[in-house]
Design an enzyme around this catalytic site. Structure first.
Site, mmCIF file in Angstrom:
data_model
loop_
_atom_site.group_PDB
_atom_site.id
_atom_site.type_symbol
_atom_site.label_atom_id
_atom_site.label_comp_id
_atom_site.label_asym_id
_atom_site.label_seq_id
_atom_site.Cartn_x
_atom_site.Cartn_y
_atom_site.Cartn_z
ATOM 1 N N LYS A 1 12.853 -26.760 73.470
ATOM 2 C CA LYS A 1 13.306 -28.056 73.429
ATOM 3 C C LYS A 1 12.979 -28.790 72.192
ATOM 4 C CE LYS A 1 12.685 -31.495 77.280
ATOM 5 N NZ LYS A 1 11.746 -31.586 78.305
ATOM 6 N N LYS B 1 9.401 -23.515 74.352
ATOM 7 C CA LYS B 1 10.288 -23.947 75.415
ATOM 8 C C LYS B 1 11.621 -24.296 75.164
ATOM 9 C CE LYS B 1 7.781 -27.507 76.996
ATOM 10 N NZ LYS B 1 7.412 -28.829 77.745
HETATM 11 N N1 CTP Z 1 10.915 -38.015 85.117
HETATM 12 C C1 CTP Z 1 11.340 -39.000 86.263
HETATM 13 N N2 CTP Z 1 12.454 -39.623 86.243
HETATM 14 C C2 CTP Z 1 13.496 -39.349 85.218
HETATM 15 C C3 CTP Z 1 13.211 -38.600 84.268
HETATM 16 C C4 CTP Z 1 11.683 -37.828 84.140
HETATM 17 O O1 CTP Z 1 10.468 -39.141 87.046
HETATM 18 N N3 CTP Z 1 14.660 -39.952 85.335
HETATM 19 C C5 CTP Z 1 9.643 -37.450 85.176
HETATM 20 C C6 CTP Z 1 9.880 -35.840 85.232
HETATM 21 O O2 CTP Z 1 9.894 -35.434 86.547
HETATM 22 C C7 CTP Z 1 8.406 -35.376 84.647
HETATM 23 C C8 CTP Z 1 8.255 -36.673 83.662
HETATM 24 O O3 CTP Z 1 9.001 -37.796 84.017
HETATM 25 O O4 CTP Z 1 7.519 -35.286 85.642
HETATM 26 C C9 CTP Z 1 8.596 -36.121 82.280
HETATM 27 O O5 CTP Z 1 9.759 -35.705 81.941
HETATM 28 P P1 CTP Z 1 10.257 -35.456 80.858
HETATM 29 O O6 CTP Z 1 10.675 -33.943 80.740
HETATM 30 O O7 CTP Z 1 9.632 -35.644 79.592
HETATM 31 O O8 CTP Z 1 11.599 -36.382 81.006
HETATM 32 P P2 CTP Z 1 13.136 -36.069 80.935
HETATM 33 O O9 CTP Z 1 13.921 -37.333 80.739
HETATM 34 O O10 CTP Z 1 13.694 -35.492 82.496
HETATM 35 O O11 CTP Z 1 13.538 -35.144 79.833
HETATM 36 P P3 CTP Z 1 14.626 -34.031 79.539
HETATM 37 O O12 CTP Z 1 15.887 -34.623 79.705
HETATM 38 O O13 CTP Z 1 14.401 -33.719 78.025
HETATM 39 O O14 CTP Z 1 14.395 -32.750 80.496
#
Ligand code: CTP
Length: 140
Positions: free
Chosen positions: A49, A47
């Protein structure tokens, strides 16, 4: 026979934060059994990431959250329909940053998008950590 509702979600859950906790709490309240697919390091590489925390630790933290019944590895984009069948999933749910992206799973189960917690993400935490290290002249 009492029918139990099984919920399935996926995510990376790097640097586990309050947005992750709130999402898992709300998902747990939607059903009786919550299954979380945690993205492996290999899948994250596909991905594009890069995580700070390795898969085994991210999975162990998610497994320890109250309301999470099972953690499975997320290895591919394509595994979702098979996981839904294997685990008799009733509802697939994600944060609304994914709104619409998984509607194709509606032929297998209910699909739910929940509002994200504002102003926090793993990406933002990584930026804040970079700034903190720079400000305090800390070299890793
Ligand atoms: N999520 C959420 N609220 C946030 C961050 C994440 O509800 N502030 C949710 C995402 O929508 C997803 C789950 O947590 O369903 C896992 O998300 P993930 O991508 O691991 O977390 P992120 O913090 O969004 O990571 P990144 O910044 O790498 O995208």
């Amino acid at each position: 026979m009492i029918l139990k509702k099984t919920i399935l979600t996926y995510g990376t859950f790097d640097m586990f934060h309050i947005g992750h906790l709130r999402l898992l709490e709300r998902l747990s309240a939607l059903g009786d059994r919550l299954i979380v697919g945690v993205s492996t390091d290999e899948f994250n590489a596909i991905k594009g990431k890069k995580t700070l925390i390795p898969y085994d630790q991210r999975a162990a933290i998610v497994r320890a959250i109250k309301g999470v019944d099972l953690v499975i590895p997320e290895n591919t984009w394509e595994q979702k329909p098979q996981d839904i069948k294997n685990y008799h999933v009733d509802a697939f749910a994600m944060g609304d940053d994914w709104a619409g992206k998984f509607d194709f799973l509606k032929e297998f189960c209910e699909v739910i998008y929940l509002p994200r917690t504002e102003d926090i993400s793993s990406t933002e935490l990584k930026k804040a950590l970079d700034a903190f290290l720079l400000e305090n002249s800390i070299e890793l």
